[in-house]
Design an enzyme around this catalytic site. Structure first.
Site, PDB file in Angstrom:
ATOM      1  N   ILE A  27     -15.851 -79.238  65.863  1.00  0.00           N
ATOM      2  CA  ILE A  27     -16.608 -78.298  65.030  1.00  0.00           C
ATOM      3  C   ILE A  27     -16.639 -76.905  65.622  1.00  0.00           C
ATOM      4  CG2 ILE A  27     -18.826 -77.905  63.887  1.00  0.00           C
ATOM      5  CD1 ILE A  27     -17.134 -80.308  62.906  1.00  0.00           C
ATOM      6  N   ASP A  77     -19.232 -71.297  59.510  1.00  0.00           N
ATOM      7  CA  ASP A  77     -20.238 -72.358  59.442  1.00  0.00           C
ATOM      8  C   ASP A  77     -21.401 -71.961  58.554  1.00  0.00           C
ATOM      9  OD1 ASP A  77     -18.779 -73.948  61.135  1.00  0.00           O
ATOM     10  OD2 ASP A  77     -19.882 -73.373  62.938  1.00  0.00           O
ATOM     11  N   GLU A 108     -22.023 -83.933  58.461  1.00  0.00           N
ATOM     12  CA  GLU A 108     -22.613 -85.026  59.247  1.00  0.00           C
ATOM     13  C   GLU A 108     -22.660 -86.285  58.416  1.00  0.00           C
ATOM     14  OE1 GLU A 108     -25.328 -88.012  60.040  1.00  0.00           O
ATOM     15  OE2 GLU A 108     -25.848 -86.548  58.515  1.00  0.00           O
ATOM     16  N   HIS A 126     -25.703 -85.728  68.665  1.00  0.00           N
ATOM     17  CA  HIS A 126     -27.093 -85.586  69.070  1.00  0.00           C
ATOM     18  C   HIS A 126     -27.571 -86.796  69.861  1.00  0.00           C
ATOM     19  CE1 HIS A 126     -26.722 -82.655  65.800  1.00  0.00           C
ATOM     20  NE2 HIS A 126     -27.622 -81.976  66.470  1.00  0.00           N
TER      21      HIS A 126
END
Length: 759
Positions: free
Chosen positions: A434, A602, A668, A697
């Site tokens: 990313i 983004d 995600e 995460h």
């Protein structure tokens, strides 16, 4: 006498003490006892900072997330949690997949994480099924109440309301969440009885869903819950925030509670109706200080409309911030590098409570009691309004000249895709990341030394080049198809750009919690935005010179820069966003001219800017998507534009996402087990998509088998030729020892997928 209280205080600490204590514990470098001691110290410090108020919140402090705290309070942890673990280990397993790195506790799939209404705060989504039951585990809350009482504090516990708790959660088996309401309310009744035994008079019970569009089923659930809780011996302050109540306003006024809090910043026009409709025995709490932004309150104007209300309500009038102060930095007095003039326009959490006290003193004792404070406040507001630094006529003229053609690509996606395939010749299931790679201690230290003048610019530049070279080399070894430069030079995906744009100011210590130990320092938009010079081109060109594979240029989109900043409140957000879009457009065109063939813009925060009511979405989406398209679409067909959206359920805005017309979107999906892709059963998404397969995460490393399974699920909804393989988000917060095996597994899975396709 007007009563003052607070809905919640920032948890992280003035110097991010909570962040560092958490990360030390997770690494195994400190004990659970040390972490608990840090928590106790912070709570005591925060209560001292609020001691001018009549009621102080207890239960607003959290080691990770207040919604996860509610799950712990109600005994609602997923069955996959290790039953042999202690309570805090169970808690962190749900939050992040594991507790301490050296703990014997099993690693599990972390709970799904998503945005808290329209904020940049993330909460852990409660999980339900038809067999879910609740049981009271109130020791943490009761312990904090005991701590507060020992300091002589007048306590007001803060809890998430039962109906909002169900609404925020997710049914994992398709069962109706509201079937659980009776059992849940019974547990809340036990809690309120326990609080009564502790001598609690008032309980703040948050039902933020009151500012959303609720169908009759959920409206009935609120009635059912609060008529049952009406038997409790404590007084309930029903609390809403972030918006207007609209069709729920009459319901909120009629529910059998002792008091009602409304957000008088966002629901100002509803205050008169509430005063008229609220029963004469009920308290009305007005959120008169903006808990979401950092500008000073106009105290004189606020008093002008509060004084007549106080004459009517008398002791029934309570004053508070509009919402929890979780969303603003702790203390402006910590800042010693902010421009004096700009600093005079601002108020952080501590200063907002000072403003609240000034308002209360003016109401209770007369304006003359705080005459000097009111004069200083008026002077600061006038200074901001008249400042020549705020307005730039050239920027305003450029925005006014925007034409529809600026938002359009030259050709359709289908035409662009053919040109881009010829240029890049990428395999099926191409792999990429990313954008960011681990921000190591060495990188942070070098940046700090450079900022303090202890590292020469030439030495710093060489250090960053070495880090970029290392990131490129590692990606080459791992075998990724499209590379990134790793963003070693960037402190934050918004602040980095804001520091290079005119119209921005920056704090040193303006940290705000995003989730867990993750803190962000939102820059401050005080004036018109423009780009004096290129911001990323040199680093992108250097990175591309190190590889024959395409290296993405990495930018943050205008909507995300807007939504993750503290935004000026003296002009429409849409206008500010257009200013940023034009600045990013200039950067995109400079990258293309410098030979960068893939550019990622983004828009991680696009969805969180949605109004809380669906009827208001389209107006926002119109200007937000158009701003993105202005920034992205000034390039040729063979330049490939990517965008990224993280932890944002966007199934209900999929048409707007498609309208962005990015060649590739990455999202995600790993924590939701690809559930976010269900929308593609009904919606034929036209462009390419990378469903994230690596939950960055969590410290857990995905296996090849897990990634293959997730991608096979994705290929059932989206043609394989339009699928990419990538992590959920940037890898900034992870370590190389996690990143390398995870990305290697991702590349291996991609090879398996290519070889498993039928001829």
């Amino acid at each position: 006498m007007a009563t003052t209280h607070n809905l919640g205080f920032p948890r992280i600490g003035k110097n991010r003490e909570l962040k560092f204590a958490l990360e030390s514990f997770w690494r195994g470098d400190s004990s659970q006892q040390a972490l608990q001691q840090t928590g106790q110290t912070l709570r005591q410090t925060h209560w001292q900072a609020q001691n001018q108020l009549d009621y102080l919140p207890v239960g607003d402090f959290s080691f990770y997330d207040h919604v996860l705290d509610a799950s712990a309070l109600l005994g609602n942890f997923p069955s996959r949690v290790n039953d042999q673990a202690n309570d805090l280990d169970k808690y962190f397993q749900v939050a992040r997949g594991q507790s301490q790195s050296e703990s014997a506790c099993q690693h599990i799939s972390a709970g799904e994480m998503t945005k808290w209404f329209d904020t940049n705060y993330h909460y852990i989504v409660p999980e339900f099924d038809a067999d879910t039951s609740f049981s009271l585990h109130a020791s943490r809350l009761l312990s904090q109440i005991s701590e507060a009482k020992q300091q002589g504090i007048k306590v007001k516990p803060v809890i998430v309301g039962p109906v909002s708790y169900l609404w925020l959660g997710k049914s994992k088996d398709g069962s109706n969440k509201l079937d659980l309401l009776d059992d849940l309310v019974a547990t809340y009744e036990q809690l309120l009885l326990a609080l009564d035994k502790e001598g609690i008079e008032w309980v703040q019970i948050d039902e933020p869903i009151l500012v959303t569009e609720l169908d009759q089923q959920w409206q009935h659930a609120l009635k059912q819950a609060y008529f049952a809780l009406n038997k409790a011996p404590v007084k309930l302050l029903l609390t809403s925030y972030f918006g207007e109540l609209k069709e729920n306003l009459h319901l909120a006024c009629e529910l059998p509670v002792a008091g009602l809090h409304i957000d008088a910043i966002n629901a100002f026009t509803e205050v008169t109706n509430v005063v008229d409709w609220l029963a004469p025995h009920k308290v009305l709490s007005l959120g008169v200080i903006n808990g979401r932004n950092i500008w000073k309150t106009d105290l004189n104007a606020t008093l002008d409309w509060l004084e007549p209300l106080q004459a009517r309500l008398k002791v029934r009038l309570w004053l508070a911030p509009s919402c929890s102060l979780l969303h603003v930095p702790v203390d402006l007095d910590s800042e010693n590098e902010l421009d004096d003039e700009i600093q005079s326009w601002l108020a952080f959490a501590v200063q907002k409570l000072d403003e609240l006290s000034i308002l209360a003193a003016a109401l209770n004792e007369g304006r003359e009691a705080v005459a000097e404070e009111l004069v200083l406040n008026a002077f600061a507001l006038q200074s901001r309004q008249n400042s020549s630094r705020v307005h730039n006529s050239k920027v305003k003229a450029r925005v006014k000249a925007i034409e529809p053609a600026l938002a359009n690509r030259q050709s359709t996606y289908q035409q662009r895709a053919k040109v881009q395939q010829q240029r890049f010749n990428l395999p099926l299931f191409p792999t990429t990341t990313i954008g960011s790679f681990p921000q190591t201690a060495e990188i942070r230290q070098a940046r700090k030394r450079y900022r303090l003048g202890k590292l020469e610019e030439s030495d710093y530049q060489q250090f960053i080049k070495n880090e970029i070279k290392y990131a490129i080399e590692q990606q080459e070894v791992i075998g990724l198809d499209v590379l990134v430069h790793g963003e070693a030079e960037r402190n934050d995906m918004v602040e980095y750009f804001g520091q290079q744009l005119d119209g921005y100011a920056f704090s040193q210590f303006g940290w705000v919690q995003s989730y867990g130990s993750r803190c962000v320092k939102p820059p401050i938009i005080y004036g018109d935005i423009s780009r004096p010079k290129p911001m990323t081109v040199d680093w992108a060109v250097y990175a591309q010179s190190l590889s024959d594979k395409p290296v993405k240029g990495m930018l943050t989109g205008p909507v995300t820069i807007l939504n993750w900043s503290f935004v000026r409140d003296d002009q429409p957000r849409s206008q500010t966003c257009q200013q940023i879009a034009l600045a990013i457009r200039d950067e995109v065109q400079d990258l293309e001219q410098a030979g960068i063939s893939i550019i990622q813009i983004d828009e991680a925060a696009l969805r969180e800017g949605l109004p809380l009511r669906q009827s208001q979405w389209q107006a926002y989406l119109d200007w937000a998507v158009n701003s993105y398209k202005i920034s992205a679409n000034g390039v040729s067909d063979e330049t490939q534009i990517h965008t990224h959206m993280c932890y944002s359920e966007f199934n209900d805005i999929i048409e707007a996402i498609a309208d962005m017309d990015a060649d590739v979107i990455t999202i995600e999906t790993s924590r939701s087990d690809m559930e976010l892709l269900d929308v593609f059963k009904e919606f034929d998404y036209p462009n390419e998509i990378g469903p994230g397969v690596y939950d960055i995460h969590s410290p857990n490393i995905p296996t090849v088998e897990q990634i293959v399974l997730l991608m096979k699920k994705a290929s059932q909804r989206i043609p394989a030729e339009r699928l990419w393989v990538n992590p959920d988000c940037g890898l900034k917060t992870r370590g190389w020892k996690e990143v390398k095996p995870a990305l290697t597994a991702m590349v291996t899975a991609s090879l398996i997928l290519r070889n498993s396709l039928p001829e």
